[in-house]
Design a protein around this motif. Structure first.
Motif, PDB file in Angstrom:
ATOM      1  N   GLY A  15       1.116 -14.735   1.369  1.00  0.00           N
ATOM      2  CA  GLY A  15       1.065 -14.347   2.765  1.00  0.00           C
ATOM      3  C   GLY A  15       0.877 -12.859   2.992  1.00  0.00           C
ATOM      4  O   GLY A  15       0.699 -12.436   4.132  1.00  0.00           O
ATOM      5  N   VAL A  16       0.896 -12.066   1.915  1.00  0.00           N
ATOM      6  CA  VAL A  16       0.692 -10.614   2.033  1.00  0.00           C
ATOM      7  C   VAL A  16      -0.488 -10.174   1.170  1.00  0.00           C
ATOM      8  O   VAL A  16      -1.399  -9.495   1.626  1.00  0.00           O
ATOM      9  N   ASP A 206       5.847 -11.221   4.747  1.00  0.00           N
ATOM     10  CA  ASP A 206       5.343 -11.986   5.889  1.00  0.00           C
ATOM     11  C   ASP A 206       6.395 -12.875   6.522  1.00  0.00           C
ATOM     12  O   ASP A 206       6.090 -13.610   7.456  1.00  0.00           O
ATOM     13  N   VAL A 225       3.994  -8.387   7.828  1.00  0.00           N
ATOM     14  CA  VAL A 225       2.566  -8.650   7.959  1.00  0.00           C
ATOM     15  C   VAL A 225       2.414  -9.920   8.788  1.00  0.00           C
ATOM     16  O   VAL A 225       2.799 -11.008   8.361  1.00  0.00           O
ATOM     17  N   ALA A 226       1.899  -9.767   9.986  1.00  0.00           N
ATOM     18  CA  ALA A 226       1.776 -10.903  10.910  1.00  0.00           C
ATOM     19  C   ALA A 226       0.760 -10.558  11.981  1.00  0.00           C
ATOM     20  O   ALA A 226       0.485  -9.383  12.252  1.00  0.00           O
TER      21      ALA A 226
END
Length: 409
Positions: A15-16, A206, A225-226
């Motif tokens: 997710g990052v 994330d 991070v989003a």
């Protein structure tokens, strides 16, 4: 530039840096630029399945020249933790990679009378594994969970994570595990080991509940991070990020307030509490020197399941001092975390929402319960002991001077 404000960047992976087998936009170029700035980078993942060597190889295939000693997985951190605790044998629910990391730290993997039961997960985890783990714990093995994540991201949506299996074993065994992975501070401490005590570290992830919360519990700045800013019930929630970015490329822009640790710990649970301001005929207030805190305090405790608050007050005063009291009126409701979050020797941290009532004595002579109090006595409200719990002089003042609505603090 955000990146220049930190010496070490602790990057989550799923997710990052990537999602599935594909790198996320700007991730590879941004990480290589961080290397060019001579930043220390550690890659932290709660995925307990792969070895550090495998992840380092995968990152190099993506174009990131990562080394094995820059990788911190929940599996490796669990192995390090067990070795630090002197554990030499463990049964495992999880992957071959997790078993490899345990063996590399000198922990033999066995189902023959193991000292520890390590619960992670992989795609082959079954009911039989949960039953096996439950049996070992029941027979005395120390229960250790690799990480608490109920799920992890995939291109097809969330998939069950090790935390789902850990919680299944917890429910079956009736006991709580020691959890090593994020958001526990231990994993961040391992990531920074050998880098010095004064390094400026930032955690980038994330997931607010693991990455940001873990960063803040460990005393570090947390970046999320989003695509959108997360919402939280309170600005004091440790899951609130210090900054939200859309990609790692935003690390080379301006603007972040570094984290400052608040004067309270992150609570494991929230409990309803009660406290009693009990006065005698001389208008003195009843205090007890608590055995757990070794400070003077009002009689207080928790509201039990299905128990009315008024009954909780009477019960707590009776149990702690032997007095029968009449509950007169509510003096105040208190929940500020700086005053109402307590850590106990058991390791639990509890945030109390306390209802404080003014009470009068019906009968009895105060006596200290040996388990609860060292001493018990009455004090002039203008001459309270100096080692009283810091918030309680205000509670006493609110109870004595009730005018209109109860205090809410």
């Amino acid at each position: 530039m955000i990146a220049k404000r930190f010496d070490v960047l602790l990057l989550d992976l799923d997710g990052v840096v990537y999602l599935g087998d594909e790198p996320l936009p700007d991730a590879v170029d941004s990480i290589n630029r961080l290397y060019e700035l001579d930043k220390e980078i550690r890659f932290l993942t709660n995925d307990p399945r792969p070895t550090r060597r495998t992840i380092a190889s995968d990152l190099r295939e993506l174009g990131i020249n990562a080394q094995e000693d820059e990788i911190v997985t929940a599996g490796w951190a669990t192995a390090k933790y067990l070795a630090q605790q002197g554990v030499t044998t463990a049964a495992v629910v999880g992957s071959e990679g997790l078993e490899t990391e345990l063996q590399s730290e000198g922990v033999e993997v066995t189902d023959s009378d193991p000292e520890a039961m390590v619960v992670g997960a992989d795609e082959g985890t079954s009911y039989r594994d949960i039953r096996r783990a439950t049996r070992h714990i029941d027979q005395g093995a120390v229960f250790v969970g690799t990480n608490p994540d109920g799920s992890f991201p995939t291109p097809d949506g969330p998939a069950p994570g090790a935390g789902a299996v850990v919680r299944a074993v917890e429910a079956a065994a009736g006991t709580e595990p020691t959890v090593v992975g994020k958001p526990e501070p231990l994993m961040f401490e391992m990531a920074l080991n050998g880098l010095g005590d004064d390094v400026r570290a930032v955690v980038i992830g994330d997931t607010p509940a693991t990455d940001v919360l873990g960063a803040h519990r460990a005393g570090h700045t947390g970046i999320l991070v989003a695509d959108e800013e997360p919402t939280a019930a309170s600005a004091r929630d440790l899951q609130v990020p210090d900054l939200t970015i859309s990609t790692l490329a935003d690390l080379f822009t301006e603007g972040i307030e570094t984290w400052e640790s608040p004067p309270y710990s992150w609570p494991d649970e929230i409990r309803p509490g009660v406290a009693a301001v009990v006065r005698n005929d001389a208008d003195e207030v009843l205090l007890m020197k608590r055995a757990d805190k070794r400070q003077w305090a009002l009689p207080m405790g928790s509201v039990e399941r299905c128990e009315p608050v008024r009954e909780a007050i009477s019960r707590e005063v009776m149990e702690e001092t032997g007095l029968h009291v009449e509950v007169e009126e509510l003096a105040g409701v208190y929940s500020h975390p700086a005053q109402q979050v307590f850590s106990y020797s058991s390791g639990k941290t509890v945030h109390f929402v306390t209802n404080c009532f003014r009470c009068t004595i019906e009968e009895g002579t105060p006596e200290a319960d040996e388990e609860e109090a060292l001493e018990v006595g009455f004090f002039d409200v203008n001459d309270l002991p100096p080692d009283i719990l810091s918030m309680q002089p205000q509670w006493i003042a609110d109870a004595i001077d009730i005018s209109g609505s109860p205090a809410v603090r």
